[in-house]
Scaffold this motif. Structure first.
Motif: not given
Length: 161
Positions: A78-97, A109-115
């Motif tokens: 979901i493309a959305e505004p954040s408190k200070t800028s704009y972000q993509l709210n992505v699910r599930p949590a995938l870590l770039l390693k 990885t564990r977690g519900i998602g990332f921003f």
């Protein structure tokens, strides 16, 4: 026993005094909540093919983000505004390693998602967008050892597979 500073002040005067202090503060907070909301961002603004050095390309479409890899995984966003800028709210949590080969790979990885912050052009507000029009086709993804910046390519050859 110490005497209170407002010991001889009548209750009515105390209520009026506190009202003079707190009512304007509450009104300011309500006005800020109403008028300082960030403008919503159109999801179409982020569609396209994104590449980064030593990382798998990402194809952001209307329905999902596709990782261009043999497994052809996809995840929602979901493309959305954040408190200070704009972000993509992505699910599930995938870590770039970073792998031992020096390339990056998306791992579950564990977690519900990332921003993932959406970035303006280099040199403009550094890493913060104040308005959707400032989006320069760049996304920052947190990775172990720092962040990886993906840039949108005008030719989608990297995302054809």
């Amino acid at each position: 026993m110490a005497a209170s500073l407002f010991q001889d002040v009548p209750l009515k005067a105390k209520v009026v005094g506190w009202g003079i202090i707190f009512i304007p503060l509450v009104v300011l907070l309500l006005l800020a909540a109403i008028f300082l909301r960030p403008e919503p961002i159109n999801q179409r603004l982020v569609w396209g093919c994104y590449v980064a050095a030593n990382a798998p390309p990402l194809d952001i479409r209307e329905d999902a983000i596709y990782i261009i890899e043999p497994a052809r995984r996809k995840f929602s966003y979901i493309a959305e505004p954040s408190k200070t800028s704009y972000q993509l709210n992505v699910r599930p949590a995938l870590l770039l390693k970073r792998m031992p080969t020096g390339h990056y790979q998306f791992l579950s990885t564990r977690g519900i998602g990332f921003f993932w912050p959406l970035l303006p052009a280099p040199g403009k507000n550094r890493d913060r967008m104040r308005h959707p029009e400032e989006y320069a086709g760049r996304i920052q993804i947190a990775a172990d050892g720092g962040g990886v910046v993906y840039s949108r390519k005008s030719d989608a050859d990297a995302c054809r597979q």
